[in-house]
Design an enzyme around this catalytic site. Structure first.
Site, short mmCIF file in Angstrom:
data_model
loop_
_atom_site.label_atom_id
_atom_site.label_comp_id
_atom_site.label_asym_id
_atom_site.label_seq_id
_atom_site.Cartn_x
_atom_site.Cartn_y
_atom_site.Cartn_z
CB CYS A 121 -74.44 -7.75 -26.89
SG CYS A 121 -75.27 -8.08 -25.32
CB CYS A 159 -68.90 -4.76 -17.85
SG CYS A 159 -68.95 -5.21 -16.10
#
Length: 297
Positions: free
Chosen positions: A110, A220
């Site tokens: 990411c 998440c």
């Protein structure tokens, strides 16, 4: 915290505000040091892909916190979506790696593919959105994030080099190690020179709503109710197989898919006296080979 460098005339920094205390303090420090600060919150996951019964993912709450922090600091706030980029460049490759028996690190990907490529390109190419900015000049000169890391310009080559943060307990340079140095040259890391306790103290003194906010752990979008293995199998499909004792060849139990297990992970096989840990995986047969931790094998 000492200033990283004074802003040049016309310098404008986009702070990647996540809704956590680190990025909040990043914005506080840069504004204190005289920078023209804008908050930029990015979304990487489509909430439609979440389990509606699992309130574990706090992405929208984080966006609200990020916006309110910017309001408290009196800096403009903008949102940008990289859902498509994250899906294609991080999430799908992650699934492929798991199916090949590897254990990828999506946080590292990411940073390389989204924060310091897609987001950085947006910052450099798109500039400041027009709404509410008036006659402000377009464009950002820098990107800043709340990572605990530092950079320097190599005196011999002039290239940007990544360095560890001064706080060894919070250093995140490992997660940035695959980001090219050229991508880091316009990036500021205000937290690289301070420790976590100081960050929280700065946030509290500034009266920020994120001062005592807990740190997010894990991925998440997996949520709180769902185990990561079950989440993973929801995308790659179940491939039932057997747990096999590496010492005896005995079948000890069943599982839904070998790809979900990491070497060294507790296999959590019920009905056994000892905890069994994954020693290796045979994806062709779907068999994780296991052994007790205390076994002298």
């Amino acid at each position: 915290a000492r200033p990283l460098l004074p802003p040049a005339p016309g310098a404008r920094v986009a702070v990647a505000v996540s809704g956590g205390v680190d990025s909040s303090v990043c914005a506080v420090l840069l504004k204190k040091w005289g920078w023209d600060v804008h908050g930029l919150h990015m979304s990487n996951w489509d909430p439609l892909d979440e389990d509606p019964g699992d309130a574990g993912c706090t992405a929208e709450d984080d966006a609200i916190d990020a916006e309110r922090v910017c309001q408290e600091l009196g800096v403009p706030f903008h949102r940008v979506s990289f859902v498509k980029e994250y899906w294609n460049r991080v999430f799908l490759p992650m699934l492929d790696e798991y199916q090949d028996g590897q254990v990828p690190n999506p946080d590292v990907w990411c940073n390389r593919e989204i924060k310091f490529d897609a987001l950085l390109r947006h910052v450099q190419q798109q500039g400041v959105p027009s709404q509410g900015i008036g006659d402000s000049p377009p464009g950002y000169t820098h990107l800043a994030t709340g990572h605990y890391a530092r950079t320097r310009q190599c005196p011999r080559t002039g290239k940007t080099e990544l360095m560890r943060a001064v706080d060894p307990a919070k250093d995140q340079s490992y997660f940035l190690a695959s980001v090219p140095g050229d991508s880091l040259s316009p990036v500021l890391f205000p937290l690289g020179e301070i420790d976590k306790a100081t960050v929280r103290q700065i946030a509290a003194e500034a009266g920020l709503r994120t001062a005592s906010k807990r740190e997010s752990m894990g991925i998440c979008f997996v949520g709180k109710k769902k185990k990561f293995g079950d989440f993973l199998l929801n995308y790659i499909g179940e491939r039932p197989g057997d747990f096999v004792d590496v010492r005896t060849g005995e079948i000890l139990g069943k599982h839904k898919g070998a790809a979900q297990f990491t070497i060294g992970q507790n296999a959590k096989i019920g009905g056994l006296g000892d905890k069994m840990f994954v020693l290796s995986k045979d994806l062709k047969t779907g068999r994780p080979w296991v052994r007790p931790l205390r076994d002298p094998f």
